[in-house]
Design a protein around this motif. Structure first.
Motif, PDB file in Angstrom:
ATOM      1  N   GLY A 115      19.305 -29.862  25.458  1.00  0.00           N
ATOM      2  CA  GLY A 115      19.180 -30.224  24.057  1.00  0.00           C
ATOM      3  C   GLY A 115      19.274 -28.964  23.208  1.00  0.00           C
ATOM      4  N   LEU A 128      14.518 -29.606  18.581  1.00  0.00           N
ATOM      5  CA  LEU A 128      13.620 -29.797  19.726  1.00  0.00           C
ATOM      6  C   LEU A 128      12.698 -28.604  19.952  1.00  0.00           C
ATOM      7  N   THR A 132       9.241 -30.217  24.505  1.00  0.00           N
ATOM      8  CA  THR A 132       9.978 -31.482  24.596  1.00  0.00           C
ATOM      9  C   THR A 132      11.164 -31.351  25.539  1.00  0.00           C
ATOM     10  N   SER A 133      11.903 -30.274  25.409  1.00  0.00           N
ATOM     11  CA  SER A 133      13.058 -30.043  26.268  1.00  0.00           C
ATOM     12  C   SER A 133      12.646 -29.898  27.731  1.00  0.00           C
ATOM     13  N   GLY A 136      11.602 -33.158  29.284  1.00  0.00           N
ATOM     14  CA  GLY A 136      12.768 -33.988  29.555  1.00  0.00           C
ATOM     15  C   GLY A 136      13.550 -33.515  30.766  1.00  0.00           C
ATOM     16  N   ASP A 139      11.575 -34.360  33.884  1.00  0.00           N
ATOM     17  CA  ASP A 139      11.661 -35.806  34.132  1.00  0.00           C
ATOM     18  C   ASP A 139      12.989 -36.169  34.789  1.00  0.00           C
ATOM     19  N   GLN A 140      14.084 -35.567  34.325  1.00  0.00           N
ATOM     20  CA  GLN A 140      15.396 -35.885  34.894  1.00  0.00           C
ATOM     21  C   GLN A 140      15.516 -35.389  36.331  1.00  0.00           C
ATOM     22  N   ASP A 154      21.962 -34.866  30.015  1.00  0.00           N
ATOM     23  CA  ASP A 154      21.113 -34.140  29.080  1.00  0.00           C
ATOM     24  C   ASP A 154      19.644 -34.353  29.457  1.00  0.00           C
ATOM     25  N   TYR A 155      18.765 -33.750  28.692  1.00  0.00           N
ATOM     26  CA  TYR A 155      17.338 -33.783  28.982  1.00  0.00           C
ATOM     27  C   TYR A 155      16.741 -35.200  28.884  1.00  0.00           C
ATOM     28  N   GLN A 156      17.487 -36.148  28.310  1.00  0.00           N
ATOM     29  CA  GLN A 156      17.034 -37.527  28.211  1.00  0.00           C
ATOM     30  C   GLN A 156      17.664 -38.412  29.283  1.00  0.00           C
ATOM     31  N   GLY A 157      18.523 -37.832  30.118  1.00  0.00           N
ATOM     32  CA  GLY A 157      19.155 -38.593  31.190  1.00  0.00           C
ATOM     33  C   GLY A 157      20.484 -39.223  30.821  1.00  0.00           C
ATOM     34  N   HIS A 158      20.992 -38.933  29.614  1.00  0.00           N
ATOM     35  CA  HIS A 158      22.290 -39.469  29.221  1.00  0.00           C
ATOM     36  C   HIS A 158      23.405 -38.690  29.909  1.00  0.00           C
TER      37      HIS A 158
END
Length: 162
Positions: A115, A128, A132-133, A136, A139-140, A154-158
């Motif tokens: 991010g 960000l 937060t980064s 994420g 988590d991924q 990305d850090y959100q899994g997209h």
């Protein structure tokens, strides 16, 4: 790396990145500026990973590289930071080559975009926080651990286009 020669790792995370020259011009960049940028962002991460591959836990290891959405040919249509972007695209290609060389379907390899983060490189305008980064990204990594394969996310899994 004698200090870690007998260690086994569930995660090998290679994070290397510099923005390169402020001007970001391929015409104005000196050979030294280009060498430093590509050596740091694309070549050295692969060299480090190759040195550590023998120490991964074969049952469920993840090899992760800090990339950038700017290294995506399909996503970076603005041409923003062209030299930096090219160096991260080169890293993404090198990770693809590493996948082919290792040829182990149990190994999970991630090319991760953290991010746009408030850091020295990201600047104050970045939306960000580091926390937060990092959350994420962790988590991924936990989400894909043990699944095998190669992904650019990305850090959100997209998923990001190569």
């Amino acid at each position: 790396m004698p200090q870690i020669k007998d260690e086994k790792f569930d995660l090998i995370f290679v994070n290397a990145g510099i923005s390169g020259p402020e001007h970001q011009s391929a015409v104005d960049a000196t050979p030294q500026e280009i060498l430093e940028l590509f050596q740091t962002n694309a070549i050295s991460p692969i060299r480090i990973a190759q040195r550590l591959l023998g120490q991964r836990n074969p049952a469920h290891s993840v090899l992760a590289f800090m990339s950038s959405q700017l290294g995506s040919l399909g996503h970076n249509t603005s041409g923003h930071k062209p030299l930096y972007s090219a160096s991260k695209a080169a890293l993404n290609m090198m990770t693809r080559n590493l996948v082919a060389e290792v040829a182990d379907p149990t190994l999970t390899i991630l090319s991760l975009h953290p991010g746009w983060v408030k850091t020295d490189m990201g600047g104050d305008a970045a939306p960000l926080t580091i926390a937060t980064s990092v959350k994420g990204v962790v988590d991924q990594i936990e989400h894909v651990s043990g699944k095998g394969g190669h992904a650019f996310i990305d850090y959100q899994g997209h998923s990001l286009p190569w």
